[in-house]
Scaffold this motif. Structure first.
Motif, PDB file in Angstrom:
ATOM      1  N   UNK A   4       0.854  -1.188   0.000  1.00 11.01           N
ATOM      2  CA  UNK A   4       0.000   0.000   0.000  1.00 11.01           C
ATOM      3  C   UNK A   4       0.890   1.238   0.000  1.00 11.01           C
ATOM      4  N   UNK A   5       0.412   2.321  -0.587  1.00 12.26           N
ATOM      5  CA  UNK A   5       1.225   3.539  -0.544  1.00 12.26           C
ATOM      6  C   UNK A   5       1.364   4.029   0.900  1.00 12.26           C
ATOM      7  N   UNK A   6       2.469   4.623   1.174  1.00 11.78           N
ATOM      8  CA  UNK A   6       2.724   5.114   2.530  1.00 11.78           C
ATOM      9  C   UNK A   6       1.756   6.236   2.862  1.00 11.78           C
ATOM     10  N   UNK A   7       1.206   6.232   4.079  1.00 11.65           N
ATOM     11  CA  UNK A   7       0.296   7.319   4.444  1.00 11.65           C
ATOM     12  C   UNK A   7       1.069   8.632   4.587  1.00 11.65           C
ATOM     13  N   UNK A   8       0.396   9.729   4.286  1.00  9.03           N
ATOM     14  CA  UNK A   8       1.024  11.046   4.375  1.00  9.03           C
ATOM     15  C   UNK A   8       0.954  11.512   5.822  1.00  9.03           C
ATOM     16  N   UNK A   9       2.112  11.847   6.348  1.00  2.28           N
ATOM     17  CA  UNK A   9       2.188  12.334   7.734  1.00  2.28           C
ATOM     18  C   UNK A   9       1.671  13.771   7.772  1.00  2.28           C
ATOM     19  N   UNK A  10       0.923  14.150   8.817  1.00  2.00           N
ATOM     20  CA  UNK A  10       0.390  15.520   8.842  1.00  2.00           C
ATOM     21  C   UNK A  10       1.473  16.599   8.913  1.00  2.00           C
ATOM     22  N   UNK A  11       2.656  16.291   9.400  1.00  2.00           N
ATOM     23  CA  UNK A  11       3.730  17.282   9.488  1.00  2.00           C
ATOM     24  C   UNK A  11       4.796  17.067   8.418  1.00  2.00           C
ATOM     25  N   UNK A  12       4.454  16.397   7.350  1.00  2.00           N
ATOM     26  CA  UNK A  12       5.431  16.098   6.297  1.00  2.00           C
ATOM     27  C   UNK A  12       5.966  17.361   5.642  1.00  2.00           C
ATOM     28  N   UNK A  13       5.167  18.403   5.610  1.00  2.94           N
ATOM     29  CA  UNK A  13       5.585  19.660   4.997  1.00  2.94           C
ATOM     30  C   UNK A  13       6.828  20.212   5.689  1.00  2.94           C
ATOM     31  N   UNK A  14       6.994  19.966   6.988  1.00  2.38           N
ATOM     32  CA  UNK A  14       8.127  20.501   7.723  1.00  2.38           C
ATOM     33  C   UNK A  14       9.428  19.751   7.423  1.00  2.38           C
ATOM     34  N   UNK A  15       9.385  18.621   6.752  1.00  5.96           N
ATOM     35  CA  UNK A  15      10.578  17.807   6.514  1.00  5.96           C
ATOM     36  C   UNK A  15      11.134  17.949   5.107  1.00  5.96           C
ATOM     37  N   UNK A  16      10.584  18.837   4.323  1.00  6.20           N
ATOM     38  CA  UNK A  16      11.096  19.080   2.973  1.00  6.20           C
ATOM     39  C   UNK A  16      12.083  20.236   3.019  1.00  6.20           C
ATOM     40  N   UNK A  17      13.017  20.290   2.060  1.00  9.92           N
ATOM     41  CA  UNK A  17      13.962  21.407   2.048  1.00  9.92           C
ATOM     42  C   UNK A  17      13.223  22.727   1.843  1.00  9.92           C
ATOM     43  N   UNK A  18      13.662  23.716   2.549  1.00  5.39           N
ATOM     44  CA  UNK A  18      13.058  25.039   2.435  1.00  5.39           C
ATOM     45  C   UNK A  18      13.942  25.913   1.561  1.00  5.39           C
TER      46      UNK A  18
END
Length: 110
Positions: free
Chosen positions: A43-57
């Motif tokens: 199954x595809x991995x569920x999206x974590x609610x705070x995933x936005x904070x772990x991407x490069x800024x």
């Protein structure tokens, strides 16, 4: 049946052959065939609610203050002399005090 986790790769068209190996340093290993396992797509991995904070800024651009300008050397020397003048006067007066004190005593002639 639930889908397997994403960390388990699918088996593809051919099932995985599961067997148990028992052995020791003294005896030869015993192989027991257990079963064939077919692993479906995960199954595809569920999206974590705070995933936005772990991407490069985006990179921060810093703006620094310009270097402070120094005053001209003669002005700096003038103010340094003004600061040191009371110390020179104090030194001269302290040197003169023992001389004046010795002249006031009756036993010593100046």
């Amino acid at each position: 049946m639930a889908k397997p986790p994403s960390s388990l790769p699918p088996s593809g068209n051919a099932p995985l052959h599961v067997s148990l190996l028992l052995g020791s340093f003294v005896h030869s290993p015993a192989t027991i065939d257990l079963f064939d396992l077919h692993v479906p797509q995960s199954a595809p991995a569920p999206v974590h609610p705070e995933e936005v904070f772990y991407h490069p800024r985006p990179e921060l651009a810093h703006t620094f203050r310009p270097d402070p300008k120094l005053p001209p050397r003669p002005i700096s020397a003038l103010f340094a002399a003004l600061v040191l003048t009371p110390w020179v006067v104090l030194f001269v007066l302290v040197r003169a005090v023992p001389f004046l004190a010795s002249c006031d005593s009756a036993s010593v002639r100046c």
